[in-house]
Design a protein around this motif. Structure first.
Motif, PDB file in Angstrom:
ATOM      1  N   SER A 186       3.276   0.536  -9.698  1.00  0.00           N
ATOM      2  CA  SER A 186       2.925  -0.653 -10.472  1.00  0.00           C
ATOM      3  C   SER A 186       3.248  -1.938  -9.712  1.00  0.00           C
ATOM      4  CB  SER A 186       3.641  -0.655 -11.826  1.00  0.00           C
ATOM      5  OG  SER A 186       5.044  -0.793 -11.647  1.00  0.00           O
ATOM      6  N   SER A 187       3.925  -1.805  -8.574  1.00  0.00           N
ATOM      7  CA  SER A 187       4.298  -2.959  -7.753  1.00  0.00           C
ATOM      8  C   SER A 187       3.522  -2.940  -6.434  1.00  0.00           C
ATOM      9  CB  SER A 187       5.806  -2.950  -7.469  1.00  0.00           C
ATOM     10  OG  SER A 187       6.142  -3.906  -6.489  1.00  0.00           O
ATOM     11  N   ALA A 188       2.557  -3.837  -6.305  1.00  0.00           N
ATOM     12  CA  ALA A 188       1.800  -3.923  -5.059  1.00  0.00           C
ATOM     13  C   ALA A 188       2.715  -4.260  -3.890  1.00  0.00           C
ATOM     14  CB  ALA A 188       0.687  -4.966  -5.188  1.00  0.00           C
ATOM     15  N   ALA A 189       3.752  -5.053  -4.158  1.00  0.00           N
ATOM     16  CA  ALA A 189       4.690  -5.436  -3.099  1.00  0.00           C
ATOM     17  C   ALA A 189       5.477  -4.235  -2.598  1.00  0.00           C
ATOM     18  CB  ALA A 189       5.648  -6.518  -3.615  1.00  0.00           C
ATOM     19  N   ASP A 190       5.913  -3.365  -3.512  1.00  0.00           N
ATOM     20  CA  ASP A 190       6.674  -2.179  -3.117  1.00  0.00           C
ATOM     21  C   ASP A 190       5.806  -1.260  -2.253  1.00  0.00           C
ATOM     22  OD1 ASP A 190       9.021  -0.619  -3.085  1.00  0.00           O
ATOM     23  OD2 ASP A 190       8.261   0.661  -4.689  1.00  0.00           O
TER      24      ASP A 190
END
Length: 235
Positions: A186-190
């Motif tokens: 759910s986290s594009a950054a992760d």
């Protein structure tokens, strides 16, 4: 004489650097094994294409969709853009999503939608079974996180060709203790900052194995170049 010294340094330094990186518990050139020889996908579970899906001999991103298709749709888009589209050219790479029976039609619609912006969707594999079977299978990995009430999770996992769970364990380059067995879809950054690098490391590992056996693979050659360049940039 001066030229000879320079040549020796240029030859020795990369080898010494590699040995230093390889001996660390976690670094940008090695991804530790967190658990070994995990359970295979049961052969009786169904798929959209009626093909048999297996983890053995594949580098797998393993996920559990749950029955909340709205949430999974966002996660699938992130995974597709940040991970799949970068690595689907690797023949043995696959995205295996385990989903509750009854979600087949909704997932098929998602695949059609993503296919409009994705060159090739063949690496996406969906396996369907009952909620009880999903929970039993998930528990067999002994992950540190649990499934939610829909029998899904936003966390995804990296498995190597021997069905070993790969991740981060031990001290990182900053000397801090680190443990990572999963990545938050759910986290594009992760996905972009953490998972992308770790998938590259696994692909690099198999590329080096091919190189040792004198086999060529242009896609993996490109991946290893990216890993080594990234390592140099972080120094």
């Amino acid at each position: 004489m001066k030229n000879k010294i320079i040549l020796i340094i240029l030859f020795i330094f990369p080898i010494v650097t590699y040995l230093i990186f390889a001996s660390a518990k976690h670094n940008s050139l090695f991804l530790p094994v967190l658990s070994e020889n995990n359970a295979e996908i049961p052969s009786e579970w169904t798929t959209l294409s009626k093909e048999k899906i297996q983890l053995k001999d594949k580098i797998t991103i393993l996920g559990f969709t749950g029955s909340d298709m709205k949430e999974f749709k966002a996660n699938m888009f992130n995974l597709n853009q940040k991970i799949y589209q970068k690595y689907f050219g690797f023949e043995d790479f696959q995205m295996v999503m385990i989903a509750p029976s009854g979600t087949e039609n909704e997932i098929e619609k998602m695949i059609v939608e993503l296919n409009r912006i994705t060159e090739n969707m063949k690496g996406w594999k969906f396996v369907f079974t009952t909620s009880d079977e999903i929970e039993r299978y998930y528990d067999s990995f002994h992950f540190k996180t649990d499934l939610d009430a829909t029998k899904g999770t936003s966390q995804v996992f990296i498995l190597d060709k021997n069905k070993n769970l790969r991740g981060r364990k031990g001290k990182n380059k900053k000397g801090e203790e680190e443990y990572r067995e999963s990545y938050n879809a759910s986290s594009a950054a992760d996905l972009h900052n953490e998972m992308t690098d770790d998938v590259k490391i696994i692909l690099r590992e198999y590329r080096l194995a091919l190189k040792k056996n004198k086999r060529k693979d242009e896609f993996r050659d490109h991946i290893v170049d990216g890993v080594e360049k990234s390592s140099q940039d972080k120094k």
